[in-house]
Write a protein that holds these residues in place. Structure first.
Motif, mmCIF file in Angstrom:
data_model
loop_
_atom_site.group_PDB
_atom_site.id
_atom_site.type_symbol
_atom_site.label_atom_id
_atom_site.label_comp_id
_atom_site.label_asym_id
_atom_site.label_seq_id
_atom_site.Cartn_x
_atom_site.Cartn_y
_atom_site.Cartn_z
ATOM 1 N N SER A 190 -22.203 -8.233 -2.584
ATOM 2 C CA SER A 190 -21.901 -7.110 -1.703
ATOM 3 C C SER A 190 -20.389 -7.008 -1.604
ATOM 4 C CB SER A 190 -22.532 -7.326 -0.321
ATOM 5 O OG SER A 190 -22.209 -6.268 0.549
ATOM 6 N N LEU A 191 -19.797 -6.404 -2.627
ATOM 7 C CA LEU A 191 -18.341 -6.304 -2.728
ATOM 8 C C LEU A 191 -17.915 -4.858 -2.624
ATOM 9 C CD1 LEU A 191 -17.729 -8.784 -5.696
ATOM 10 C CD2 LEU A 191 -17.210 -9.188 -3.288
ATOM 11 N N THR A 192 -16.855 -4.637 -1.886
ATOM 12 C CA THR A 192 -16.275 -3.301 -1.795
ATOM 13 C C THR A 192 -14.865 -3.314 -2.358
ATOM 14 O OG1 THR A 192 -15.453 -3.731 0.438
ATOM 15 C CG2 THR A 192 -17.647 -2.750 0.242
ATOM 16 N N ASP A 193 -14.385 -2.136 -2.712
ATOM 17 C CA ASP A 193 -13.045 -1.979 -3.280
ATOM 18 C C ASP A 193 -12.031 -1.886 -2.134
ATOM 19 O OD1 ASP A 193 -10.718 -1.291 -4.549
ATOM 20 O OD2 ASP A 193 -11.535 0.470 -5.565
ATOM 21 N N ALA A 194 -11.141 -2.897 -2.048
ATOM 22 C CA ALA A 194 -10.118 -2.882 -0.996
ATOM 23 C C ALA A 194 -8.888 -2.110 -1.419
ATOM 24 C CB ALA A 194 -9.727 -4.311 -0.639
ATOM 25 N N GLY A 195 -8.875 -1.604 -2.654
ATOM 26 C CA GLY A 195 -7.743 -0.807 -3.117
ATOM 27 C C GLY A 195 -6.508 -1.652 -3.404
ATOM 28 N N ASP A 196 -5.369 -1.019 -3.337
ATOM 29 C CA ASP A 196 -4.095 -1.693 -3.654
ATOM 30 C C ASP A 196 -3.541 -2.386 -2.413
ATOM 31 O OD1 ASP A 196 -4.094 -0.846 -6.336
ATOM 32 O OD2 ASP A 196 -3.386 1.133 -5.718
ATOM 33 N N VAL A 197 -4.172 -3.460 -2.030
ATOM 34 C CA VAL A 197 -3.732 -4.242 -0.875
ATOM 35 C C VAL A 197 -2.922 -5.429 -1.389
ATOM 36 C CG1 VAL A 197 -4.454 -5.562 1.137
ATOM 37 C CG2 VAL A 197 -5.775 -3.562 0.410
ATOM 38 N N GLY A 198 -1.621 -5.258 -1.436
ATOM 39 C CA GLY A 198 -0.756 -6.339 -1.903
ATOM 40 C C GLY A 198 -0.879 -6.577 -3.397
ATOM 41 N N THR A 199 -0.115 -7.531 -3.890
ATOM 42 C CA THR A 199 -0.101 -7.857 -5.319
ATOM 43 C C THR A 199 -0.418 -9.325 -5.564
ATOM 44 O OG1 THR A 199 2.277 -8.332 -5.206
ATOM 45 C CG2 THR A 199 1.625 -6.077 -5.807
ATOM 46 N N ASP A 200 -0.739 -10.068 -4.515
ATOM 47 C CA ASP A 200 -0.951 -11.502 -4.642
ATOM 48 C C ASP A 200 -2.436 -11.833 -4.490
ATOM 49 O OD1 ASP A 200 -0.769 -14.205 -4.751
ATOM 50 O OD2 ASP A 200 0.177 -14.475 -2.800
#
Length: 452
Positions: A190-200
């Motif tokens: 059950s995974l959702t797309d968190a988008g471009d949240v940081g680069t680490d």
């Protein structure tokens, strides 16, 4: 060049530092590796919990008893006829407890089956696990049963029964995939797309939750785009179940059919070998074992001593007997030695600093000296010693040992002037720590030899 006064001041300072570190919870022995002559000692005869420095004892006995070139053999056998690419009966997978057996080794074994022309196995896959009748205990670590460091050895342990969850978020949705694909394991995600949240995304567990129970594995959370391609290992199933499911997945990937898991049973006496795989040599296995302080591999090596030299007392007792016989041959005083599994993953194992120092000295003089020394990590460079005592450089080679209330180091200082020293330092008690035992070794070496 230091003046005489400066050298004397240094010696006084070193002696004070050493005295400050050597309290009643530390045992120390430093001596000449070539002769065994004692140069420095403190509580050297006290039985101490050595943690993973016990792996040096097992490595010594294995090199002495089995030889540096010893290899574990894994094989696929059958007494059934072969016709038209079909093995018309059962297939036995005979394991010897290869400590280094992984998915690549399994693929090599299956490739051998394919090269023989076998495409279908009409019977079942049976595991012959007779090589290890019983596994030595690691009492007191039951709560760590799911941790990789606590995985018990097994005749059919494939990659320490570790599977990898690979995470993807590339615009086609956040998702996870299991490698190897294990047919009996159900992956619920059950995974959702968190988008471009940081680069680490140094640790994907910051964003997802991974849980497993039996054959059920689940992942959930919000996966950032930065985690595309991230991976995390999970420890799944029993060793036989993992081996059987990994076999099925890799066999199917090769286009093979049949060989449904049929349980455990010794191979018949007349079964012929259809495919085989040899492990890396013992000398190479010990490098992996000691550099990374791998408990599972060390425990497999220990049990192998009893399997290769059976004396009728049972596998674990025979392993201990073989190890003690090796020490006796080389004049190592083993009166303080208490064994459980030969890896140091133990609350019961004991050895004195002097006995461990005697072993290091005996190893230096042994025919397998080069292989033994090469298996011990170099300071500031290798494995568990990569970030410790780096000022001494790679001439300092020490095996680390760490448990709750235990910290230990044992190995060699290979001095530039050609005088090798054997060094053992063990701390037991609430004050035991890596920093404290490092300081004790540093002070001891500075006292008996020029600083680096």
């Amino acid at each position: 060049m230091r003046t005489l006064t400066a050298c004397l001041m240094l010696c006084v300072a070193c002696a004070r530092a050493l005295a400050a570190g050597l309290e009643n919870d530390i045992a120390l022995w430093v001596g000449r590796a070539k002769s065994g002559e004692t140069l420095l000692e403190h509580r050297a005869d006290a039985p101490m919990n050595p943690a993973s420095t016990m792996k040096l004892v097992t490595a010594f006995a294995a090199l002495d008893t089995l030889g540096p070139d010893y290899r574990w053999q894994s094989s696929l056998r059958s007494d059934a006829p072969l016709a038209g690419g079909v093995l018309q009966g059962d297939l036995w997978w005979v394991g010897e407890g290869d400590p280094a057996f992984d998915l690549a080794a399994l693929d090599a074994l299956l490739d051998g089956l394919r090269l023989r022309g076998i495409r279908t196995v009409s019977g079942g896959l049976l595991l012959d696990r007779a090589a290890f009748g019983r596994v030595a205990s690691a009492d007191g670590f039951e709560r760590d049963a799911g941790r990789v460091f606590a995985v018990a050895p097994d005749t059919h342990l494939v990659g320490h029964k570790v599977a990898w969850l690979h995470f993807y978020n590339d615009g086609a949705g956040a998702r996870a995939a299991l490698e190897p694909a294990l047919g009996g394991v159900t992956l619920t995600q059950s995974l959702t797309d968190a988008g471009d949240v940081g680069t680490d995304c140094d640790d994907v567990r910051r964003f997802v939750r991974i849980s497993s129970e039996g054959e059920a594995l689940s992942v959930s959370g919000a996966l950032p785009r930065a985690c595309d391609g991230a991976s995390r290992f999970v420890n799944l199933l029993s060793a036989p179940a993992f081996a059987a499911q990994a076999f099925a997945a890799r066999w199917a990937r090769l286009g093979g059919q049949g060989a449904v898991f049929g349980g455990e049973r010794p191979a018949p006496a007349g079964a012929r070998m259809l495919a085989g795989h040899a492990s890396p040599p013992l000398s190479q296995v010990l490098v992996s074992t000691n550099f990374h302080s791998n408990n599972t591999m060390a425990r497999a090596v220990y049990l192998t001593l009893g399997r290769v030299l059976p004396q009728g007392a049972g596998l674990v007792a025979d392993a201990e007997a073989a190890l003690r016989a090796s020490l006796a041959r080389h004049g190592v005083d083993a009166r303080t030695l208490v064994l459980e599994n030969g890896a140091g993953l133990s609350r019961r194992e004991r050895v004195s600093a002097r006995a461990l120092g005697q072993l290091l000295s005996a190893a230096w003089r042994a025919p397998f000296a080069a292989e033994f020394v090469a298996s011990v990590p170099a300071a500031g460079r290798d494995g568990t010693l990569e970030k410790r005592l780096g000022a001494w450089g790679p001439r300092l080679r020490l095996k680390t040992g760490t448990l709750a209330s235990v910290s230990a180091l044992a190995g060699y200082w290979l001095a530039p002037d050609g005088e090798p020293l054997a060094v053992v330092a063990i701390a037991n008690g609430e004050g035991a720590s890596a920093a404290r035992i490092d300081a004790a070794v540093d002070a001891a070496l500075r006292r008996v030899h020029a600083a680096p």
